[in-house]
Enzyme design. Sequence first.
Site, short mmCIF file in Angstrom:
data_model
loop_
_atom_site.label_atom_id
_atom_site.label_comp_id
_atom_site.label_asym_id
_atom_site.label_seq_id
_atom_site.Cartn_x
_atom_site.Cartn_y
_atom_site.Cartn_z
N GLN A 8 0.80 -0.99 -0.11
CA GLN A 8 -0.03 -0.09 0.00
C GLN A 8 0.89 1.35 -0.17
OE1 GLN A 8 -2.66 -1.55 3.26
NE2 GLN A 8 -4.04 -0.09 1.85
N CYS A 58 -11.09 0.55 2.93
CA CYS A 58 -9.52 0.46 2.74
C CYS A 58 -8.97 1.61 2.26
CB CYS A 58 -9.47 -0.67 1.65
SG CYS A 58 -7.76 -1.18 0.87
N LEU A 59 -7.62 1.84 2.88
CA LEU A 59 -6.78 3.11 2.54
C LEU A 59 -6.67 3.28 0.97
CD1 LEU A 59 -4.57 3.41 5.48
CD2 LEU A 59 -6.75 4.70 5.18
N HIS A 110 -7.39 -8.69 6.62
CA HIS A 110 -7.37 -7.37 5.43
C HIS A 110 -6.03 -7.43 5.23
CE1 HIS A 110 -9.17 -3.77 3.56
NE2 HIS A 110 -7.69 -3.27 3.66
N GLU A 111 -5.22 -7.29 5.92
CA GLU A 111 -3.78 -7.18 5.83
C GLU A 111 -3.04 -7.95 5.06
OE1 GLU A 111 -2.94 -3.71 5.53
OE2 GLU A 111 -4.84 -3.25 7.01
N HIS A 129 -4.11 -8.34 1.69
CA HIS A 129 -3.25 -7.31 1.01
C HIS A 129 -1.86 -7.99 0.54
CE1 HIS A 129 -5.08 -3.47 0.67
NE2 HIS A 129 -5.41 -3.44 1.51
#
Length: 179
Positions: free
Chosen positions: A53, A99-100, A141-142, A145
């Site tokens: 990210q 989500c960023l 979530h991470e 990614h």
Amino acid sequence: MAGQVRPITLVGTPVLHQPCRPVEDFDTTLRELADDMFASMYEAEGVGLAANQVGVNLRVFVYDCPDDDGERHKGAVVNPVLELPALENRRLDDDDEGCLSVPGPHARLARPDHATVHGFDVTGRPVTVEGTGLLARCLQHETDHLEGRLYIDRLSARSRKKVLKEFEALRAEADALPG
């Protein structure tokens, strides 16, 4: 922990959509990356952030997130391996997720309400993080990614399309602002 704020990589950027490389060197560069990731996460008001990210193709994420009891957990996990309860013991938490890398919209997404991640800290020491509630969601979530998967990839086609449409509308609106 100072760290430099790095720009957040947005949906559609290739590094977000491919599995990340395992970390092999637990060195100063890795610690600086983690510091930068914490700074970037706090600047963006997030509770977790994966290396891809911020455009780095490495299996590491940081988090600062409460669990079901409101207890705050903070750290970095390198080369994480996610462990979820067996299907017969799994309870789903159907809640909003955002989500960023897809700033703005949120969507309901059911995830197991308990998760464990095994990995290493930035010095190479083994760590295990166990979480419930928002922390369980964050760990999943991470880790997603780092596998090249965004939360929107887990949504129905209709929900995914709605989130992306809202994201694009917000971007167009921001781009139209003067300055």
